[in-house]
Design a protein around this motif. Structure first.
Motif, mmCIF file in Angstrom:
data_model
loop_
_atom_site.group_PDB
_atom_site.id
_atom_site.type_symbol
_atom_site.label_atom_id
_atom_site.label_comp_id
_atom_site.label_asym_id
_atom_site.label_seq_id
_atom_site.Cartn_x
_atom_site.Cartn_y
_atom_site.Cartn_z
ATOM 1 N N LYS A 17 32.533 39.398 33.208
ATOM 2 C CA LYS A 17 31.911 38.653 34.298
ATOM 3 C C LYS A 17 33.012 38.007 35.126
ATOM 4 O O LYS A 17 34.024 37.558 34.598
ATOM 5 N N ASN A 18 32.805 37.975 36.445
ATOM 6 C CA ASN A 18 33.851 37.494 37.333
ATOM 7 C C ASN A 18 33.250 36.788 38.527
ATOM 8 O O ASN A 18 32.066 36.934 38.827
ATOM 9 N N LYS A 19 34.069 36.005 39.231
ATOM 10 C CA LYS A 19 33.608 35.236 40.384
ATOM 11 C C LYS A 19 33.204 36.127 41.546
ATOM 12 O O LYS A 19 32.486 35.702 42.438
ATOM 13 N N LEU A 20 33.681 37.348 41.569
ATOM 14 C CA LEU A 20 33.380 38.269 42.654
ATOM 15 C C LEU A 20 32.038 38.969 42.455
ATOM 16 O O LEU A 20 31.527 39.609 43.370
ATOM 17 N N GLY A 21 31.496 38.892 41.255
ATOM 18 C CA GLY A 21 30.204 39.514 40.964
ATOM 19 C C GLY A 21 30.277 41.028 40.871
ATOM 20 O O GLY A 21 29.257 41.702 40.939
ATOM 21 N N ILE A 22 31.472 41.569 40.706
ATOM 22 C CA ILE A 22 31.652 43.023 40.629
ATOM 23 C C ILE A 22 31.330 43.478 39.214
ATOM 24 O O ILE A 22 31.884 42.973 38.247
ATOM 25 N N ALA A 25 33.844 48.340 36.488
ATOM 26 C CA ALA A 25 35.181 48.034 35.978
ATOM 27 C C ALA A 25 36.291 48.600 36.858
ATOM 28 O O ALA A 25 37.289 47.924 37.110
ATOM 29 N N ALA A 26 36.137 49.826 37.341
ATOM 30 C CA ALA A 26 37.173 50.435 38.172
ATOM 31 C C ALA A 26 37.306 49.699 39.505
ATOM 32 O O ALA A 26 38.417 49.435 39.973
ATOM 33 N N LYS A 27 36.177 49.340 40.103
ATOM 34 C CA LYS A 27 36.220 48.607 41.374
ATOM 35 C C LYS A 27 36.832 47.229 41.164
ATOM 36 O O LYS A 27 37.631 46.763 41.977
ATOM 37 N N LEU A 28 36.482 46.562 40.075
ATOM 38 C CA LEU A 28 37.049 45.250 39.768
ATOM 39 C C LEU A 28 38.561 45.354 39.605
ATOM 40 O O LEU A 28 39.307 44.527 40.141
ATOM 41 N N ALA A 29 39.033 46.360 38.913
ATOM 42 C CA ALA A 29 40.475 46.549 38.732
ATOM 43 C C ALA A 29 41.170 46.752 40.074
ATOM 44 O O ALA A 29 42.243 46.189 40.319
ATOM 45 N N ASP A 30 40.558 47.531 40.960
ATOM 46 C CA ASP A 30 41.139 47.756 42.286
ATOM 47 C C ASP A 30 41.209 46.466 43.096
ATOM 48 O O ASP A 30 42.227 46.164 43.717
ATOM 49 N N VAL A 31 40.137 45.706 43.081
ATOM 50 C CA VAL A 31 40.102 44.458 43.847
ATOM 51 C C VAL A 31 41.094 43.449 43.270
ATOM 52 O O VAL A 31 41.816 42.774 44.018
ATOM 53 N N GLU A 32 41.166 43.346 41.955
ATOM 54 C CA GLU A 32 42.127 42.441 41.328
ATOM 55 C C GLU A 32 43.555 42.833 41.688
ATOM 56 O O GLU A 32 44.381 41.974 41.987
ATOM 57 N N PHE A 33 43.843 44.120 41.683
ATOM 58 C CA PHE A 33 45.180 44.603 42.049
ATOM 59 C C PHE A 33 45.503 44.196 43.483
ATOM 60 O O PHE A 33 46.601 43.716 43.772
ATOM 61 N N GLN A 34 44.555 44.385 44.376
ATOM 62 C CA GLN A 34 44.746 44.048 45.794
ATOM 63 C C GLN A 34 45.027 42.561 45.964
ATOM 64 O O GLN A 34 45.934 42.172 46.702
ATOM 65 N N ILE A 35 44.251 41.722 45.288
ATOM 66 C CA ILE A 35 44.433 40.274 45.384
ATOM 67 C C ILE A 35 45.808 39.869 44.872
ATOM 68 O O ILE A 35 46.524 39.084 45.512
ATOM 69 N N VAL A 36 46.201 40.392 43.731
ATOM 70 C CA VAL A 36 47.500 40.053 43.148
ATOM 71 C C VAL A 36 48.641 40.529 44.041
ATOM 72 O O VAL A 36 49.607 39.798 44.267
ATOM 73 N N ALA A 37 48.529 41.730 44.600
ATOM 74 C CA ALA A 37 49.574 42.261 45.476
ATOM 75 C C ALA A 37 49.737 41.390 46.719
ATOM 76 O O ALA A 37 50.865 41.093 47.129
ATOM 77 N N GLU A 38 48.629 40.965 47.304
ATOM 78 C CA GLU A 38 48.694 40.107 48.489
ATOM 79 C C GLU A 38 49.344 38.769 48.169
ATOM 80 O O GLU A 38 50.168 38.273 48.933
#
Length: 51
Positions: A17-22, A25-38
């Motif tokens: 469970k996450n604050k983004l409501g995703i 799992a694959a989409k969550l990993a992609d979004v987390e990667f994007q956030i961390v990279a930024e």
């Protein structure tokens, strides 16, 4: 009755469970990667300005 750990922290498909409501799992990993990279780029830019 108290929830067990997995019910409290995981969606039925096993994604945490996450604050983004995703729930995918694959989409969550992609979004987390994007956030961390930024954020990493922001920190690197701030560090280069202080030198």
């Amino acid at each position: 009755m108290a929830e067990d750990w997995s019910t409290a922290t995981l969606y039925p498909n096993g994604t945490m469970k996450n604050k983004l409501g995703i729930r995918d799992a694959a989409k969550l990993a992609d979004v987390e990667f994007q956030i961390v990279a930024e954020r990493e780029l922001l920190l690197l830019k701030q560090k280069s300005k202080s030198n």
